[in-house]
Design an enzyme around this catalytic site. Sequence first.
Site, PDB file in Angstrom:
ATOM      1  NE  ARG A 122     -49.068 -22.947  20.622  1.00  0.00           N
ATOM      2  CZ  ARG A 122     -49.693 -21.996  21.280  1.00  0.00           C
ATOM      3  NH1 ARG A 122     -49.323 -21.667  22.470  1.00  0.00           N
ATOM      4  NH2 ARG A 122     -50.693 -21.369  20.717  1.00  0.00           N
ATOM      5  CD  GLN A 127     -42.930 -21.213  27.552  1.00  0.00           C
ATOM      6  OE1 GLN A 127     -43.126 -20.441  28.481  1.00  0.00           O
ATOM      7  NE2 GLN A 127     -42.474 -22.435  27.732  1.00  0.00           N
ATOM      8  CG  ASP A 130     -48.443 -18.574  21.755  1.00  0.00           C
ATOM      9  OD1 ASP A 130     -49.158 -18.250  20.790  1.00  0.00           O
ATOM     10  OD2 ASP A 130     -48.583 -19.646  22.363  1.00  0.00           O
ATOM     11  CB  SER A 133     -51.148 -17.972  23.859  1.00  0.00           C
ATOM     12  OG  SER A 133     -51.177 -19.317  23.478  1.00  0.00           O
ATOM     13  CE1 TYR A 230     -51.944 -29.123  20.024  1.00  0.00           C
ATOM     14  CE2 TYR A 230     -50.406 -30.823  19.358  1.00  0.00           C
ATOM     15  CZ  TYR A 230     -50.658 -29.531  19.772  1.00  0.00           C
ATOM     16  OH  TYR A 230     -49.621 -28.656  19.937  1.00  0.00           O
TER      17      TYR A 230
END
Length: 437
Positions: A122, A127, A130, A133, A230
């Site tokens: 991450r 990005q 990914d 995602s 998290y």
Amino acid sequence: MRIAVQAENDAIESRVAATPETVKSLAALGAEVTVETGAGRNSAILDEAYAAAGATIAPDAATAVKDADVVLRVRRPTAAELAGVKPGAVVLAILDPYDHIDALQSLAGAGVSAFAMELIPRITRAQTMDVLSSQANLAGYRAVIDAASAYERAIPMMMTAAGSVQPARIFIMGVGVAGLQAIATARRIGGVVTATDVRPATKEQVLSLGAKFIAVEDDEFAAAETAAGYAKPMSPEYQAKQAALTASHIAKQDIVVTTALIPGRAAPILITAEMVRSMQPGSIIIDLAVERGGNCELSRPGETVVTDNGVKIIGNLNVAGRVPATASALYARNLLAFLKPLIDPETKNLAINWDDEIVKATVLTREGALTHPNFQAPATAQAPEMRDDRPESSAPTIEPAAQPEAEAAPDALAAPAGAAKPRQRTRSGKGANQTGP
């Protein structure tokens, strides 16, 4: 440099690792692209479209990979499927390394450098790579569409001459990439939407999409998130209070979508058999974690279970693959974004910086050996400690909570309009040899 795109052999896999769009981009990078015949058929891409984009069509998998420098796949290939590739060839796929060390050792024995796309770290520059995602976003969307299709009533409120129709009540468990998209989709079709997650930061995201946040918001909840965004393990007392609140809430819901996954571990049970028995006949449960054991105690992979009290529990496999054309388009772009930095713009050949943090996080096999420290042998294998790992708890933490713009966030496609960009991800599809996207 030769790049091969193979057809997927898993019966539930409908996606493909390249599209005509990405074939053109790969050709612009100086690559010769070979696509196995029929590779894109299940994603509505014909061989002729690949050929028009500049690809060569191979009659079978062996011909496609012969002398290939790079092999693009959705799911983990077998060593036999890679026969004929060059020593040290790069394989990009969703490798599902957890609990499959033998398969990884087989890939190492084939002499390839295998990269697990689900282990993308991450960081800002990753990005567009990914995979989880991009696929989780579609899984969240499709989960609600599947629920609406199975639900035997109208979803939105309707005012008619014959009387009014009350809107369906939809509960989303787990507010990450898939969860946020599920909320947005459920709102678009007119449902009354609630959502839950143990991370305080997710509350703002839920409210921004017009849904109501459900959680025991005590002092422990306020401190339930790490600095990285998290969830922390919750106390047994808190878990008991949250379970009681969830149970009472689920009894009133028409549709429940669960999304909680922890990489490399069995999915946490969020909905017990007793909770299911409290639901009304005709209610729907969509379990997006079914391939890792399921968030519902009664769900079964690949099956729709109808309980004695008339509740439908849907355990579809490879949910992102149920939107194959779009899923393939996004996945192929992820692979292209990952591959570009590995190619020297001058020589048009592979020039991998093995010290790059993205490379180090994702490469599992190299020079005939398993190189990732977290995937060495069954006795020691564990989920790698990376930025995007889920916590060591049974909390519903499917994908990452959305974070402020200053944080490293995944591809903007992962977040529905109106929501801050999420930072975690979830699996969205897995067959006999991998976990999906």
